[in-house]
Design a protein around this motif. Structure first.
Motif, short mmCIF file in Angstrom:
data_model
loop_
_atom_site.label_atom_id
_atom_site.label_comp_id
_atom_site.label_asym_id
_atom_site.label_seq_id
_atom_site.Cartn_x
_atom_site.Cartn_y
_atom_site.Cartn_z
N ILE A 1 -11.05 2.38 6.30
CA ILE A 1 -10.30 1.66 5.29
C ILE A 1 -10.06 0.34 5.79
CG2 ILE A 1 -9.22 3.54 4.37
CD1 ILE A 1 -6.92 3.21 6.33
N TYR B 1 -13.46 -1.99 1.33
CA TYR B 1 -13.57 -0.45 1.26
C TYR B 1 -12.23 0.30 0.61
CZ TYR B 1 -14.64 4.16 2.65
OH TYR B 1 -14.94 5.40 2.75
N ARG B 2 -12.68 1.04 -0.14
CA ARG B 2 -11.48 1.73 -0.74
C ARG B 2 -11.98 3.30 -0.81
NH1 ARG B 2 -9.29 -0.25 -6.20
NH2 ARG B 2 -7.23 0.11 -5.02
N ILE B 3 -10.78 4.17 -0.66
CA ILE B 3 -11.32 5.67 -0.63
C ILE B 3 -11.41 6.04 -2.24
CG2 ILE B 3 -10.29 7.86 -0.07
CD1 ILE B 3 -8.58 6.74 2.14
N LEU C 1 -6.32 -4.23 3.78
CA LEU C 1 -6.17 -3.86 5.15
C LEU C 1 -7.07 -4.81 6.12
CD1 LEU C 1 -5.95 -0.07 5.01
CD2 LEU C 1 -4.15 -1.58 5.68
N LYS D 1 1.98 1.76 -3.65
CA LYS D 1 0.93 2.06 -4.47
C LYS D 1 0.17 3.44 -4.20
CE LYS D 1 -1.96 -1.28 -3.62
NZ LYS D 1 -3.17 -2.33 -3.60
N TYR D 2 0.27 3.93 -2.95
CA TYR D 2 -0.50 4.93 -2.64
C TYR D 2 0.36 6.22 -2.21
CZ TYR D 2 -4.52 1.81 -2.29
OH TYR D 2 -5.24 0.84 -2.91
N GLY E 1 -6.40 -3.16 -6.66
CA GLY E 1 -6.64 -3.51 -5.49
C GLY E 1 -8.11 -3.81 -5.20
N SER E 2 -8.26 -5.03 -3.97
CA SER E 2 -9.47 -5.31 -4.05
C SER E 2 -10.29 -4.78 -2.81
CB SER E 2 -9.61 -7.03 -3.72
OG SER E 2 -8.67 -7.11 -2.22
N GLY E 3 -9.55 -3.92 -1.80
CA GLY E 3 -10.16 -3.37 -0.70
C GLY E 3 -10.19 -4.06 0.29
N ASN F 1 0.81 -1.11 -0.02
CA ASN F 1 0.15 -0.07 -0.22
C ASN F 1 0.90 1.31 -0.02
OD1 ASN F 1 -2.58 -1.31 0.13
ND2 ASN F 1 -2.76 -1.12 2.22
N SER G 1 -8.63 6.63 -4.73
CA SER G 1 -8.00 5.83 -5.42
C SER G 1 -8.10 4.95 -6.25
CB SER G 1 -7.32 4.90 -4.37
OG SER G 1 -8.44 4.18 -3.64
N ASP H 1 4.80 6.75 4.57
CA ASP H 1 4.88 7.05 3.29
C ASP H 1 4.78 8.52 3.06
OD1 ASP H 1 2.13 7.74 2.22
OD2 ASP H 1 1.80 5.70 2.82
P1 ADP Z 1 -6.95 -1.88 -1.76
O1 ADP Z 1 -5.38 -1.47 -1.44
O2 ADP Z 1 -6.60 -3.47 -2.17
O3 ADP Z 1 -7.55 -1.01 -2.12
P2 ADP Z 1 -6.56 -1.93 1.19
O4 ADP Z 1 -7.71 -2.64 2.23
O5 ADP Z 1 -5.24 -2.62 1.35
O6 ADP Z 1 -7.29 -2.34 -0.24
O7 ADP Z 1 -6.58 -0.58 1.63
C1 ADP Z 1 -8.04 0.20 1.45
C2 ADP Z 1 -8.06 1.56 0.99
O8 ADP Z 1 -7.11 2.41 2.10
C3 ADP Z 1 -7.26 1.54 -0.30
O9 ADP Z 1 -8.01 1.44 -1.33
C4 ADP Z 1 -6.91 3.03 0.00
O10 ADP Z 1 -7.85 3.94 -0.72
C5 ADP Z 1 -6.48 3.46 1.32
N1 ADP Z 1 -5.19 3.24 1.63
C6 ADP Z 1 -4.63 2.14 2.12
N2 ADP Z 1 -3.22 2.45 2.50
C7 ADP Z 1 -3.13 3.47 2.35
C8 ADP Z 1 -1.88 4.41 2.14
N3 ADP Z 1 -0.88 4.35 2.57
N4 ADP Z 1 -1.94 5.94 1.86
C9 ADP Z 1 -3.37 6.12 1.47
N5 ADP Z 1 -4.24 5.56 1.31
C10 ADP Z 1 -4.29 4.23 1.68
#
Ligand code: ADP
Length: 378
Positions: free
Chosen positions: A311, A316-318, A333, A273-274, A328-330, A270, A321, A298
């Protein structure tokens, strides 16, 4: 026998009878206490009334559900002011069973209760009895199930739609596509298939973890070793995003090394990616009292306060993103959180939006037992 002797005999007999009666009463009382204890053990609330609508029995669950104490002997109307309840009891006193649902407030929460009332004509003292079942939890679970199905369908639909459109384009243009377009369509199909596979893999992993069907190999584990291995594993992805790792410190915790690697892997994935391109991911590991603490920071967009709890929910995905089209599958986390909870750990997130996010994981340190083994320190 003298008068005195006779009366002494009578007295002794009376005393015997009195003792006998007391013993019987005691036995009855004891039996009643056992009966009441049995009723108190019931998961449902139970209320019994006599023909005059006075309470004869109220078990513990009933008293807890309605915050009522000292109800025995009191009129039903003083104990519960719910018209549905009166009507159900009325019907029971007339000889018929009925079921009603109503809501009660307990503190700030509203509870949904199902009441089943039935007549008890065979009993001398009890005319009607009712069971009260708290169905709020069942309703909540039902809501979770509905949400899950709709989230899952939503997540599946996107890659499926991508696959369908690629297949249709290929079919409609057989023999007419340039090699580049043909290649591109195949790449899209492979990517969407990959998304579907990841979704199914993540889901089955999550359900395995949530069901507690996970055997953990708990032992003293050096977090630094796991992180160093992961940094190596992620070298290619990090290079693609021009991300540099700074790793500092170390701590030994009581955990399952493989499961810890899985959890940290999600967090580092993550962060890459983010975190945006061209940035530094700082991983620091420290000991703090009875815990080992790892912070993964990060320099990306960060996470708004209102999203910080959400999250960790599955799927759940913001939104942002999603639009950035980051795969990602959400579920990452949600899996990470459950993995850590099962190892008696915890996870939190801190973030200053626009400046990055820090995920903080705490795990118990090992302590040596007299037998020379180790276990968690908390
Ligand atoms: P995925 O990465 O598969 O979408 P996660 O459960 O790992 O699913 O994360 C859920 C959501 O949390 C992500 O879609 C993203 O919107 C947010 N997120 C996770 N890690 C970070 C990060 N390091 N910085 C910003 N947003 C994050």
């Amino acid at each position: 026998m003298s008068m005195f002797g006779k009366s002494r005999d009578l007295l002794a007999q009376l005393e015997r009878e009195r003792d006998d009666l007391a013993a019987r009463l005691d036995a009855v009382q004891r039996q009643r206490a056992t009966d009441l204890q049995l009723l108190d053990g019931l998961g449902e609330g139970l209320l019994a009334i006599d023909g005059n609508r006075h309470v004869v029995i109220a078990n513990r669950r009933f008293r807890d559900l309605f915050g009522a104490s000292d109800v025995i002997g009191r009129a039903l109307s003083e104990v519960l002011r719910v018209s549905d309840v009166f009507e159900a009891f009325d019907r029971a006193l007339e000889g018929s069973e009925s079921t009603v649902q109503f809501s009660v407030r307990s503190g700030v929460a509203e509870r949904k209760i199902e009441m089943r009332a039935l007549p008890l004509p065979s009993s001398d003292s009890i005319a009607a009895v009712a069971l009260f079942i708290d169905i709020s939890t069942i309703e909540r679970l039902e809501q979770i199930r509905r949400n899950f199905i709709s989230d899952f369908s939503h997540e599946v639909r996107t890659p499926l739609a991508g696959l369908r459109s690629a297949v249709e384009t290929l079919e409609a243009n057989t023999g007419r596509l340039s090699p580049e377009d043909d290649q591109q369509l195949r790449r899209i199909m492979a990517r969407q298939l990959g998304r579907l596979e990841r979704l199914v893999d993540d889901l089955s992993e999550l359900s395995r973890i949530e069901s507690g069907d996970l055997t953990l190999d708990m032992r003293p584990t050096e977090m630094r070793k796991i992180v160093d291995d992961l940094v190596e594993d992620f070298a290619d992805l990090a290079a693609q995003h021009r991300v540099r790792f700074v790793v500092e410190g170390g701590a030994t915790v009581y955990a399952d090394a493989h499961r810890l690697l899985q959890a940290f892997s999600n967090l580092i994935d993550n962060a890459i990616k983010y975190g945006g391109d061209d940035h530094i991911i700082t991983i620091s590991i420290r000991e703090d009292g009875g815990a080992g603490v790892i912070r993964i920071r990060d320099e990306g967009e960060g996470i708004p306060r209102s999203e910080r709890e959400k999250i960790f929910r599955r799927f759940y995905r913001i939104d942002k993103s999603r639009s950035q089209d980051i795969p990602g599958s959400g579920l990452g986390l949600a899996i990470t959180k459950h993995l850590l909870l099962q190892q008696r750990g915890s996870i939190d997130v801190e973030s200053e939006p626009g400046k990055g996010a820090t995920f903080i994981v705490r795990l118990p340190k090992p302590v040596a037992t007299p037998a020379g083994r180790s276990e968690a320190s908390r």
